[in-house]
Design an enzyme around this catalytic site. Structure first.
Site, PDB file in Angstrom:
ATOM      1  N   ARG A 179       0.844  -1.205   0.000  1.00 45.24           N
ATOM      2  CA  ARG A 179       0.000   0.000   0.000  1.00 45.24           C
ATOM      3  C   ARG A 179       0.878   1.253   0.000  1.00 45.24           C
ATOM      4  O   ARG A 179       0.631   2.199  -0.736  1.00 45.24           O
ATOM      5  CB  ARG A 179      -0.905   0.005   1.237  1.00 45.24           C
ATOM      6  CG  ARG A 179      -2.125  -0.886   1.099  1.00 45.24           C
ATOM      7  CD  ARG A 179      -3.322  -0.077   0.546  1.00 45.24           C
ATOM      8  NE  ARG A 179      -4.320  -0.967  -0.004  1.00 45.24           N
ATOM      9  CZ  ARG A 179      -5.275  -1.567   0.692  1.00 45.24           C
ATOM     10  NH1 ARG A 179      -5.343  -1.392   2.008  1.00 45.24           N
ATOM     11  NH2 ARG A 179      -6.146  -2.343   0.106  1.00 45.24           N
ATOM     12  N   CYS A 241      -1.283   6.601   8.480  1.00 45.18           N
ATOM     13  CA  CYS A 241      -1.612   5.304   7.885  1.00 45.18           C
ATOM     14  C   CYS A 241      -2.634   5.555   6.782  1.00 45.18           C
ATOM     15  O   CYS A 241      -2.560   6.573   6.090  1.00 45.18           O
ATOM     16  CB  CYS A 241      -2.145   4.337   8.939  1.00 45.18           C
ATOM     17  SG  CYS A 241      -3.644   4.883   9.779  1.00 45.18           S
TER      18      CYS A 241
END
Length: 285
Positions: A179, A241
């Site tokens: 990611r 995040c």
């Protein structure tokens, strides 16, 4: 001994002895919206006896354009007050995944430090074949929860822009490598992939022991992980995040090693990735 953790043995002993009269056990298990299921169904199938259920979505800002954002203090106070949590209540949080640290951070951000996370969570509790209760949570008497935001816990997008520009504050990102690198997509429709220039990828999974333990790693191991990743822990740190949830795990582990000088970028990549003028990088395949 950790200030912020409680072991399964200790909790089980407390439950038998009734040694903590003003205590609320909170199951905060949660799934991403696209999972197609809701953790309340898991709760009804089996939870720690006496636990209340807290839905992260219910205590996130309903008016924000970004997911899982910190709500107004009044909303948080109203929801947790219904669970029987007041100013003197010891709150013990658990889940079956990775959300407990976010709830821990939210309680502390709203001025309540009497909160601990069950180390290993529901998975360790089940692995030890401990007692479970089924059905909905038992009714409790609502309490007044005096939520007030503690300053210095939240980093804004403007704060992170400044960090990216000057590079003087470590910015650590809890997303998986795929990611973070931009090879797997952001996980959110319409949100660009990639990472913030200068950010240090420090995947949240590194901080948990494997099954059947699922416990947080020791402070010594956490120090080694941060060092291996090149994180300078001598000054302020900002954690980020995908949507501000697993960034809390990095902050929790910083606290475990005695480093309290950190802030969480609440908007995280869900906010940063949607701005046309924010710099974004992708690692070559």
């Amino acid at each position: 001994m950790s200030k912020w953790l409680i072991e399964t043995d200790e909790l089980a002993q407390q439950m038998v002895s009734g040694s903590q009269a003003d205590r609320t056990i909170v199951d905060c298990s949660w799934y991403l919206p696209d999972a197609g299921k809701h953790a309340i169904d898991d709760f009804r199938q089996g939870h720690i006896p006496g636990a209340q259920f807290l839905d992260l979505t219910e205590i996130s800002d309903p008016k924000s354009d970004y997911v899982n954002m910190l709500p107004e203090a009044a909303l948080f106070a109203e929801v947790v007050g219904r669970l029987g949590i007041g100013s003197q209540t010891e709150v013990i949080i658990y889940d079956a995944g990775y959300v407990s640290a976010r709830i821990w951070w939210m309680f502390r951000t709203f001025g309540h430090d009497n909160v601990r996370i069950l180390n290993g969570g529901l998975r360790k509790w089940k692995a030890e074949d401990r007692e479970l209760e089924t059905g909905d949570a038992k009714p409790v008497t609502s309490k007044s929860f005096p939520a007030k935001v503690t300053e210095g816990r939240v980093a804004s997008i403007s704060d992170v822009r400044a960090v990216v520009e000057n590079g003087q504050t470590p910015l650590i990102d809890a997303r998986t490598a795929a990611r973070f690198d931009g090879h797997e997509g952001s996980g959110y429709p319409g949100v660009a992939s990639g990472f913030m220039p200068g950010a240090i990828n420090t995947p949240w999974q590194l901080f948990f022991e494997p099954a059947p333990s699922h416990r947080f790693v020791s402070p010594q191991k956490a120090k080694e992980i941060f060092e291996e990743r090149g994180v300078d822990t001598s000054g302020e740190i900002i954690t980020t995040c995908g949507s501000g949830v697993t960034a809390s795990i990095l902050g929790f582990m910083l606290e475990e090693i005695g480093h309290s000088n950190w802030r969480l970028y609440d908007g995280s990549w869900h906010e940063w990735g949607q701005q046309e003028d924010t710099p974004k990088e992708i690692k070559p395949s």
